[in-house]
Scaffold this motif. Structure first.
Motif, mmCIF file in Angstrom:
data_model
loop_
_atom_site.group_PDB
_atom_site.id
_atom_site.type_symbol
_atom_site.label_atom_id
_atom_site.label_comp_id
_atom_site.label_asym_id
_atom_site.label_seq_id
_atom_site.Cartn_x
_atom_site.Cartn_y
_atom_site.Cartn_z
ATOM 1 N N ILE A 35 -38.956 19.312 3.114
ATOM 2 C CA ILE A 35 -38.214 18.417 3.596
ATOM 3 C C ILE A 35 -38.814 17.462 4.226
ATOM 4 N N ALA A 36 -39.546 18.074 5.383
ATOM 5 C CA ALA A 36 -40.472 17.535 6.276
ATOM 6 C C ALA A 36 -41.575 16.537 5.690
ATOM 7 N N ALA A 37 -42.175 17.040 4.717
ATOM 8 C CA ALA A 37 -43.136 16.656 3.997
ATOM 9 C C ALA A 37 -42.519 15.328 3.187
ATOM 10 N N GLN A 38 -41.539 15.732 2.573
ATOM 11 C CA GLN A 38 -40.661 14.501 1.788
ATOM 12 C C GLN A 38 -40.436 13.309 2.644
ATOM 13 N N ALA A 39 -39.913 13.581 3.994
ATOM 14 C CA ALA A 39 -39.720 12.794 4.980
ATOM 15 C C ALA A 39 -40.906 11.936 5.338
ATOM 16 N N TYR A 40 -41.966 12.519 5.365
ATOM 17 C CA TYR A 40 -43.270 11.802 5.505
ATOM 18 C C TYR A 40 -43.534 10.901 4.351
ATOM 19 N N LYS A 41 -43.360 11.417 3.096
ATOM 20 C CA LYS A 41 -43.825 10.597 1.935
ATOM 21 C C LYS A 41 -42.974 9.346 1.871
ATOM 22 N N VAL A 42 -41.638 9.353 2.419
ATOM 23 C CA VAL A 42 -40.659 8.518 2.201
ATOM 24 C C VAL A 42 -41.138 7.254 3.487
ATOM 25 N N ILE A 43 -41.271 7.850 4.511
ATOM 26 C CA ILE A 43 -41.646 6.885 5.802
ATOM 27 C C ILE A 43 -42.827 6.328 5.475
ATOM 28 N N VAL A 44 -43.893 7.178 5.420
ATOM 29 C CA VAL A 44 -45.437 6.615 5.273
ATOM 30 C C VAL A 44 -45.941 6.049 3.914
ATOM 31 N N TYR A 98 -33.555 14.904 5.174
ATOM 32 C CA TYR A 98 -33.916 15.258 6.708
ATOM 33 C C TYR A 98 -32.845 14.842 7.679
ATOM 34 N N VAL A 99 -31.968 15.614 7.507
ATOM 35 C CA VAL A 99 -30.653 15.195 8.373
ATOM 36 C C VAL A 99 -30.136 15.818 9.313
ATOM 37 N N ARG A 100 -30.590 16.967 9.620
ATOM 38 C CA ARG A 100 -30.276 17.865 10.963
ATOM 39 C C ARG A 100 -30.432 17.104 12.297
ATOM 40 N N TYR A 101 -31.589 16.402 12.364
ATOM 41 C CA TYR A 101 -31.858 15.671 13.604
ATOM 42 C C TYR A 101 -32.249 14.382 13.333
ATOM 43 N N ASP A 102 -31.451 13.541 12.280
ATOM 44 C CA ASP A 102 -32.178 12.514 12.253
ATOM 45 C C ASP A 102 -31.967 11.465 13.030
ATOM 46 N N GLU A 103 -30.882 11.430 13.777
ATOM 47 C CA GLU A 103 -30.729 10.102 15.013
ATOM 48 C C GLU A 103 -31.892 10.349 15.938
ATOM 49 N N MET A 105 -42.115 34.029 6.254
ATOM 50 C CA MET A 105 -42.352 32.599 6.961
ATOM 51 C C MET A 105 -43.086 32.076 5.891
ATOM 52 N N ALA A 106 -42.373 30.532 5.836
ATOM 53 C CA ALA A 106 -42.936 29.614 4.840
ATOM 54 C C ALA A 106 -44.487 29.225 4.900
ATOM 55 N N LYS A 107 -45.201 29.027 3.918
ATOM 56 C CA LYS A 107 -46.656 28.615 3.953
ATOM 57 C C LYS A 107 -46.795 27.224 4.858
ATOM 58 N N ALA A 108 -47.599 26.975 5.386
ATOM 59 C CA ALA A 108 -47.770 25.597 6.285
ATOM 60 C C ALA A 108 -48.461 24.806 5.481
ATOM 61 N N ILE A 109 -47.904 23.372 5.281
ATOM 62 C CA ILE A 109 -48.402 22.667 4.458
ATOM 63 C C ILE A 109 -49.541 21.912 5.245
ATOM 64 N N SER A 110 -50.715 21.809 4.601
ATOM 65 C CA SER A 110 -51.941 21.019 5.298
ATOM 66 C C SER A 110 -51.943 19.683 4.963
ATOM 67 N N LYS A 140 -40.406 20.260 13.643
ATOM 68 C CA LYS A 140 -39.000 20.443 14.022
ATOM 69 C C LYS A 140 -38.527 21.744 13.277
ATOM 70 N N ARG A 141 -37.478 22.106 13.677
ATOM 71 C CA ARG A 141 -36.708 23.280 13.010
ATOM 72 C C ARG A 141 -35.926 22.645 11.668
ATOM 73 N N ILE A 142 -37.053 22.442 10.604
ATOM 74 C CA ILE A 142 -36.662 21.804 9.437
ATOM 75 C C ILE A 142 -37.506 22.388 8.263
ATOM 76 N N GLN A 143 -37.165 22.792 7.187
ATOM 77 C CA GLN A 143 -37.951 22.992 6.269
ATOM 78 C C GLN A 143 -39.201 22.276 5.852
ATOM 79 N N ALA A 144 -40.538 22.792 5.918
ATOM 80 C CA ALA A 144 -41.556 22.077 5.590
ATOM 81 C C ALA A 144 -41.555 21.238 4.329
#
Length: 143
Positions: free
Chosen positions: A40-49, A77-82, A1-6, A34-38
């Motif tokens: 990638i989710a962290a990168q999505a956060y950085k882009v949006i915020v 982050y394209v799996r559930y983008d819409e 299991m991948a390490k959680a990002i704080s 979401k069911r996505i690699q942490a």
């Protein structure tokens, strides 16, 4: 299991009564729930915020779904983008309408951590995993 990002690993310094940091962590937790690699989710956060400056519920609500899909795409982050884009818009609209965009107001409206978690679960797309991620770092400054 991948390490959680704080929160701190994302540069979010959570502090008591600091709505700005709590909102940022809520968005990051939502994306990581979401069911996505942490990473990638962290990168999505950085882009949006960070890159696009959508760091409050009001700013996020003023994005279009197309804008958010493009931001998510830039982060791969394209799996559930819409659906994720729409849920981010719905989340910000609900937070603005019911709590004036404030996680602290939501906490103040809750008489216990459990009641607060129940309110979090009322947001479309916020399930047990998102709540677990959010509360892991936020509980110590909220309660």
């Amino acid at each position: 299991m991948a390490k959680a990002i704080s929160a701190s690993e994302l540069g979010i310094e959570l502090q008591r009564e600091d709505d700005a940091s709590l909102f940022k962590w809520f968005i990051a937790s939502f994306l990581m729930g979401k069911r996505i690699q942490a990473p990638i989710a962290a990168q999505a956060y950085k882009v949006i915020v960070e890159e696009q400056g959508c760091d409050t519920a009001r700013k996020l609500q003023h994005c279009t779904s197309r804008d958010l899909v493009a931001m998510l795409g830039r982060a791969h982050y394209v799996r559930y983008d819409e659906t994720t884009a729409q849920r981010l818009l719905d989340l910000s609209a609900k937070l603005n309408a019911e709590y004036a965009g404030s996680i602290i107001r939501m906490r103040n409206a809750s008489d216990s951590p459990e009641a607060f978690e129940k309110r979090l679960a009322e947001f479309d797309g916020v399930g047990p995993k998102t709540i677990e991620i959010f509360m892991r770092d936020a509980a110590k400054v909220l309660f």
